[in-house]
Design a protein around this motif. Structure first.
Motif: not given
Length: 302
Positions: A68-79, A104-107
């Motif tokens: 799921g596309i989201h704002k990452p908060t860790s290296k795992l999230g970046d991956f 419909l949301g910001g995401g």
């Protein structure tokens, strides 16, 4: 079985994208007809691109179920974010899945801005239509039409299967003529060890609370068929803190035992064999931010 008229056979790759928890894994499992992608009510549970393979006499679609596309908060999230972005560059078409119940949301707007940067045909899937009144659907369609020039807009219910066959028929139109990449009876290109590890992780997500989900990883250390035909699987569950280890094990080992029982049931359905599943829980502190550990657990930064 592949059709004799190979010139007419169509095949290609399709990414399923969307913000966390809109039903991407549920859709893959509905299409394939067998559980290969984990489903959870917790967001961001899909970490690797799950390849589900759908084959008919005239076509083969290879699905990539992206994180799921989201704002990452860790290296795992970046991956996870890179995996989602890269998927759009590798495919013949993409399904953009949205939740009509949440609206419909910001995401969703964030993803639509990304979609505007690609020439890949995008089919908008309005998911969970079984949970709204039919009269609510037309205004929703109109709202999304004004945001992007989608190739198609298809309302579906991934859970119930409503309109999923129509979606598949639409998708085939966007595939080029090509070969059958996988045998007709193959439903994923992931090794069985990967799918088994994901099924174990799914059970942990279902049975634990908020302090566990993104801190857990599962690695299959041993998998072999015994002389009696039973498949032996030894798996390690990694958490980041000692307190989480206690939660996963549970009082007198009760939670870990339940994880094993539920996972074994799904694994036996997947493998078609009786399975003996042995689980261990180990602490690997802050593993989500350690490049070497991420690579060892299969999260390679391409």
């Amino acid at each position: 079985m592949m059709t004799n008229n190979t010139n007419k056979f169509k095949s290609g790759f399709v990414a399923i994208i969307g913000r966390p928890n809109v039903g991407k894994s549920t859709l893959v499992n509905q299409i394939i007809g067998q559980k290969i992608a984990i489903m959870s009510d917790k967001p961001q549970t899909t970490r690797n691109k799950i390849h589900g393979v759908y084959t008919t006499d005239g076509a083969q679609i290879v699905f990539l179920d992206t994180p799921g596309i989201h704002k990452p908060t860790s290296k795992l999230g970046d991956f996870m974010m890179r995996a989602a972005d890269n998927a759009l560059k590798e495919v013949d078409a993409a399904l953009f899945l949205v939740d009509v119940v949440e609206g419909l949301g910001g995401g969703d707007r964030f993803i639509i801005e990304k979609l505007k940067q690609t020439n890949t045909p995008i089919i908008l899937c309005l998911n969970k239509i079984d949970q709204i009144h039919p009269e609510e659907l037309l205004p929703i369609i109109s709202k999304y039409k004004g945001l992007h020039d989608f190739a198609q807009i298809v309302p579906i219910s991934a859970l119930k299967g409503n309109n999923v066959q129509t979606l598949l028929d639409q998708l085939v139109q966007y595939l080029p003529e090509g070969p059958q990449y996988y045998p007709a009876d193959q439903i994923t290109d992931h090794p069985e060890q990967f799918v088994c590890a994901e099924l174990i992780r799914e059970k942990i997500l279902h049975l634990t609370r908020e302090e566990i989900p993104h801190s857990v990883a599962v690695e299959i250390e041993d998998m072999k068929v015994k002389d009696n035909g039973v498949v032996y699987i030894g798996a390690v569950i990694y958490v980041e803190r000692d307190s989480q280890k206690g939660i996963v094990i549970g009082k007198k080992g009760a939670l870990l035992k339940e994880v094993g029982k539920l996972a074994r049931h799904d694994i036996e359905n997947l493998l078609g064999s009786k399975t003996f599943l042995e689980l261990w829980v180990k602490v690997k502190k802050d593993w989500r931010n350690q490049d070497r550990v991420l690579k060892d657990l299969g999260f390679k930064n391409d």
